[in-house]
Design an enzyme around this catalytic site. Sequence first.
Site, mmCIF file in Angstrom:
data_model
loop_
_atom_site.group_PDB
_atom_site.id
_atom_site.type_symbol
_atom_site.label_atom_id
_atom_site.label_comp_id
_atom_site.label_asym_id
_atom_site.label_seq_id
_atom_site.Cartn_x
_atom_site.Cartn_y
_atom_site.Cartn_z
ATOM 1 N N HIS A 196 51.353 -7.159 30.060
ATOM 2 C CA HIS A 196 50.672 -7.831 31.166
ATOM 3 C C HIS A 196 49.232 -8.171 30.811
ATOM 4 C CE1 HIS A 196 54.118 -6.985 33.781
ATOM 5 N NE2 HIS A 196 54.253 -5.968 32.951
ATOM 6 N N GLU A 209 41.533 0.371 6.371
ATOM 7 C CA GLU A 209 40.588 0.775 5.319
ATOM 8 C C GLU A 209 41.214 0.696 3.934
ATOM 9 O OE1 GLU A 209 38.712 4.600 5.979
ATOM 10 O OE2 GLU A 209 37.027 3.669 6.993
ATOM 11 N N LYS A 237 25.798 1.471 6.929
ATOM 12 C CA LYS A 237 25.033 2.721 6.754
ATOM 13 C C LYS A 237 23.665 2.424 6.171
ATOM 14 C CE LYS A 237 29.040 5.695 6.011
ATOM 15 N NZ LYS A 237 29.779 6.485 5.037
HETATM 16 O O1 PA5 Z 1 39.273 7.431 5.038
HETATM 17 C C1 PA5 Z 1 38.117 7.717 4.799
HETATM 18 O O2 PA5 Z 1 37.771 8.176 3.694
HETATM 19 C C2 PA5 Z 1 37.023 7.552 5.838
HETATM 20 O O3 PA5 Z 1 37.504 6.977 7.001
HETATM 21 C C3 PA5 Z 1 36.414 8.902 6.180
HETATM 22 O O4 PA5 Z 1 37.413 9.754 6.665
HETATM 23 C C4 PA5 Z 1 35.301 8.773 7.218
HETATM 24 O O5 PA5 Z 1 34.356 7.829 6.812
HETATM 25 C C5 PA5 Z 1 34.613 10.122 7.408
HETATM 26 O O6 PA5 Z 1 34.091 10.571 6.210
HETATM 27 P P1 PA5 Z 1 33.695 12.088 5.971
HETATM 28 O O7 PA5 Z 1 34.915 12.913 6.141
HETATM 29 O O8 PA5 Z 1 33.162 12.132 4.586
HETATM 30 O O9 PA5 Z 1 32.653 12.437 6.999
#
Ligand code: PA5
Length: 431
Positions: free
Chosen positions: A301, A280, A415
């Site tokens: 394996h 990310e 989303k």
């Molecule tokens: O690293 C990040 O910001 C994302 O992976 C969030 O942790 C994830 O989308 C969950 O978001 P939230 O904590 O707002 O529900």
Amino acid sequence: MAQPLTLTQSHQTTEELVALYGEQVKNIHNEMEAGTSVGAEFLGWRNLPNEAPELDNVMEVAAKIRELAEVVVVIGVGGSYLGSKAVMDALAPYFEKNSDDPEILFAGQNLSGPYMKQLLNHLEGKEAAVIVISKSGTTTEPAIAFRILLEYMENRYGESVNDRIVAITDKSQGALRELADRSGFASFIVPDDVGGRFSVLTPVGLLPLAVAGVDIEQLLSGAKAAVEDFSSADIATNKAYEYAAVRNQLLSEGYNIEILASFTPRFATFHEWWKQLFGESEGKDGKGIYPASVAYPTDLHSLGQYVQDGRRELFETFIQFAESEEDCGIPTSDENLDGLNYLSDKSMNEINEVTMHATMQAHRDGGVPIIHLNVGKHDAYHIGYLIYFFEAACAMSAYLLGVNPFDQPGVEEYKKNIFRMLEKPGVVEEK
Ligand code: PA5
């Protein structure tokens, strides 16, 4: 005590990396220090090990939950659950759990009906508590899980339900904050300047971990030592920055997939945390190194064939724990029908380590550049140290790549589609 972490890689000498990236790394480091780098409003993770926000409160609430509950459901997705699950799994015994520790289950990381149905069945007859975590307070997957579990908990516990629910979310924004404030259950704050995937050392990670019986003070003190050890702007002395630089050098030579490999089965969830952290943070603007993982020797394996002999665009980062855990010797057999007596002066850990070196050598010979991280010991202190190492490396690596490490604009695309397809009020169907 062994060194908390050593990094060995033979792709590029440290001197060459200094020549190639030294200036750029120093500039980025100085910008982070001055708070002028892109996304600097999310650099709060750098202070967490020293500041440990709300630590006393975390310990107190965790102790209460441990007293009340036999099973605790942690609701969250992405950075809101991966860190705590990674550390919990890494430190948990394989089979026999400590009878004082509640069972920890996770929800909100999937949308499976059967999973939720069976989870609710599993809670029946057991004292339960729920920790719901969402920084934004609006993420669909955990919000759905919480709606279902809140109704279940209210039906079971009536007026006293608030003692059994804790929310961790933004200090003032989002539906979860409003719900927590109105209902009156305990809540913690995800600091404004810490993004989800960098939040394991906030209450997001620390509360579930303390509830699970993990020594969070040791975890934090390992991370604190890492803050000190990775504070230099110089690649020659800062291993987190050497890792960041060599990754970028490998990418520039066409190695665009990094595989994290370990020979420790209970480390598998940590791989998932690492994948989210790097995936990310770096995968954006058409750039990035694709983070993958393998659990060896199991995957020798299956994926081992590809790594040895498939497309040459991979490099591998091995994590080894220097000081062995419990061990098991290989017995001698009088008849030696399986031909294994040649191993009977050895233990499983020794053979595991030899297998790791044999694998590294084979893959290197097959054209896979190898990075080797040797972690002093398999305990909370060293896991805390490793967490900070990867966070510092990830931020630097993303900056070297030329992207903002702390946003995730791509996550919004799916989303929009689910809101449209599920006909969320106010969302317009696109023609
Ligand atoms: O690293 C990040 O910001 C994302 O992976 C969030 O942790 C994830 O989308 C969950 O978001 P939230 O904590 O707002 O529900």
